[in-house]
Motif scaffolding. Structure first.
Motif, PDB file in Angstrom:
ATOM      1  N   LEU A   1      40.573  29.981  39.479  1.00  0.00           N
ATOM      2  CA  LEU A   1      40.989  29.666  38.109  1.00  0.00           C
ATOM      3  C   LEU A   1      41.183  28.170  37.876  1.00  0.00           C
ATOM      4  O   LEU A   1      41.520  27.767  36.755  1.00  0.00           O
ATOM      5  CB  LEU A   1      42.298  30.391  37.787  1.00  0.00           C
TER       6      LEU A   1
ATOM      7  N   ALA B   1      44.023  33.796  43.634  1.00  0.00           N
ATOM      8  CA  ALA B   1      43.074  33.464  42.568  1.00  0.00           C
ATOM      9  C   ALA B   1      43.215  32.035  42.068  1.00  0.00           C
ATOM     10  O   ALA B   1      42.536  31.648  41.113  1.00  0.00           O
ATOM     11  CB  ALA B   1      43.259  34.432  41.393  1.00  0.00           C
ATOM     12  N   GLN B   2      44.103  31.234  42.683  1.00  0.00           N
ATOM     13  CA  GLN B   2      44.339  29.874  42.187  1.00  0.00           C
ATOM     14  C   GLN B   2      43.075  29.030  42.211  1.00  0.00           C
ATOM     15  O   GLN B   2      42.759  28.329  41.262  1.00  0.00           O
ATOM     16  CB  GLN B   2      45.437  29.211  43.023  1.00  0.00           C
TER      17      GLN B   2
ATOM     18  N   MET C   1      47.873  36.847  42.541  1.00  0.00           N
ATOM     19  CA  MET C   1      47.636  35.678  41.700  1.00  0.00           C
ATOM     20  C   MET C   1      47.494  34.417  42.539  1.00  0.00           C
ATOM     21  O   MET C   1      46.739  33.508  42.186  1.00  0.00           O
ATOM     22  CB  MET C   1      48.794  35.519  40.713  1.00  0.00           C
TER      23      MET C   1
ATOM     24  N   ALA D   1      42.741  35.956  34.195  1.00  0.00           N
ATOM     25  CA  ALA D   1      43.489  36.024  35.448  1.00  0.00           C
ATOM     26  C   ALA D   1      44.208  37.356  35.612  1.00  0.00           C
ATOM     27  O   ALA D   1      44.913  37.547  36.600  1.00  0.00           O
ATOM     28  CB  ALA D   1      44.513  34.889  35.511  1.00  0.00           C
TER      29      ALA D   1
END
Length: 466
Positions: A106, A102-103, A99, A145
């Motif tokens: 997103l 992926a900041q 995660m 996400a």
């Protein structure tokens, strides 16, 4: 839409055929502004059609209302357009490993959610329940996400359902307040609910039950997405710029138990508790502090012993910042009574009121307000040690962000709402026993109802409201 897509595909095929005939490479002939797999993806086409229909219905209702409701709806439409762009980009990018990776990918969606949340902050704005419904519902789009069952999120379908439950509380308030007053607001609230439940939930369940479809492992990293073209059906939405790592991440990362990084959130709290002795921080009880060794044994703690404990005693009232401003008690625009910053006033009264007017009480302390008449709705916001007595309300009575309030209803009230409040004494009359009482994030709520006396409620029985 199908005709436009077919035309784009025919153009691309013609260019490829021309390139083959001339001996050029296929890579040089492919149009740079068209991604064939993304454009031809049935799931993307279905998502565009869903957004056009469901968000379009919501936008039509918002245009009839106008103002801040329309502004919030435009932010919602922008967020849905961004989520569609992210699905298109995901097919061209490598799946993030975590995660945290992926900041950047997103960030455009996080900016939309932050924009909607900012509209609800500060002094309570008009149409607060509408704005709060939008802001609390947008996190449902974070299903894009989802990276797998170990990423720390629920599966996409469950995530949409859980997110809507957060917004449904305020959306129901809109339905209750306007169900007999303005059908445009009712239609807006129903359209918002249908957008998520069953709309978005069913779409995700059908096309993306296991999350977005990512590109090949050898593709570009998800932290550097390509800019997507603006969505034709949402002209106000611009292509998201190349994102930078956000200072305050929207999506938290949950590592596996074997990770060497420190835990965050509640996991860190439990880890700290379990790592310390149970009796850590407790003071030792000496012999002179024991009751059996006391000379008087009166059971009264001496003032010298109680003094150190005084600073430790706190109450929920400390969590509300009380800022005193100029006191007000006035009727604005002939429709709204405003009672603000009244301190130590026990004889406040509103006499000349009617069922078309509303009452908003804000920032009052150690005061009592008497409402002598029938009004549309009453809201008590950020008040401490405040008492209010009213007769009849048409829509709803609300207590928000208060501490230590006493409320007495002498007539009827179809809905009574208590939100983020500590210490509320609610007295109901015989006529108001059918009221629907809802509470959220509140404590110490007591509801007093008539015990069966025939004198109209001179005697009350106490019932603790959960």
């Amino acid at each position: 839409m199908e005709a436009a897509l077919l035309e784009r595909l025919e153009t691309a095929v013609a260019r490829l055929e021309a390139a083959v005939a001339s001996g050029a490479s296929l890579a040089s002939a492919a149009p740079r502004d068209l991604d064939l797999p993304a454009a031809a993806d049935p799931a993307i086409v279905a998502y565009e059609e869903f957004i056009a229909e469901a968000v379009g219905r919501l936008n039509i209702a918002a245009e009839k209302i106008g103002g801040k409701v329309l502004d919030a709806t435009k932010v919602l439409a922008e967020a849905f357009a961004v989520s569609k762009d992210l699905l298109v980009q995901a097919k061209q990018l490598q799946k993030p490993a975590s995660m945290a990776d992926a900041q950047g990918f997103l960030k455009p969606l996080g900016d939309c959610i932050a924009k909607a949340t900012a509209m609800t902050e500060g002094r309570r704005p008009d149409y607060f329940n509408h704005l709060k419904s939008v802001a609390d519902s947008l996190p449902a789009l974070a299903w894009v996400a989802f990276l797998g069952k170990d990423c720390g999120m629920s599966f996409p379908t469950a995530h949409v359902e859980e997110s809507w439950q957060m917004a449904e509380f305020y959306n129901n308030k809109v339905l209750v307040e306007y169900r007999n007053k303005d059908p445009d607001h009712v239609e807006w609230a129903k359209a918002l609910k249908d957008l998520y439940m069953p709309g978005l939930r069913d779409f995700v369940k059908k096309h993306y039950a296991l999350g977005p479809v990512w590109g090949p492992s050898g593709g570009a990293a998800a932290s550097q997405p390509k800019a997507a073209a603006p969505t034709p059906k949402a002209p106000a939405t611009k292509a998201p710029p190349p994102p930078a790592p956000p200072s305050a991440p929207l999506f938290t990362t949950e590592k596996s138990p074997k990770s060497s990084q420190p835990k965050q959130g509640m996991s860190a709290v439990f880890q700290e508790i379990s790592s310390k002795p149970v009796t850590a921080g407790l003071r030792k009880v000496t012999d002179d502090m024991k009751t059996k060794n006391r000379a008087d044994r009166s059971g009264v703690v001496a003032s010298t012993a109680a003094a150190p404990a005084t600073p430790e005693k706190t109450s929920r009232a400390g969590s509300f910042s009380f800022k005193s401003g100029p006191p007000k008690l006035e009727l604005q625009m002939g429709r709204k009574w405003v009672v603000e910053n009244q301190v130590g006033k026990k004889t406040l009264a509103i006499d000349d009121c009617d069922s078309r007017q509303s009452i908003y009480v804000y920032g009052c302390k150690d005061s009592v307000l008497q409402v002598n008449g029938k009004v549309n709705n009453i809201t008590v916001d950020k008040c401490t040690k405040f008492g209010i007595v009213f007769k009849d309300v048409v829509a709803a009575f609300e207590v928000v962000n208060c501490n230590g309030v006493e409320v007495q209803c002498q007539g009827t009230a179809p809905t009574i709402s208590i939100d983020n409040t500590s210490g509320c004494q609610l007295y109901l009359s015989k006529e108001s026993l059918g009221a629907s009482i809802t509470s959220a994030k509140s404590s110490e709520i007591n509801v007093m109802v008539p015990s069966g006396a025939t004198d109209g409620g001179a005697c009350f029985a106490s019932a603790v409201h959960p």
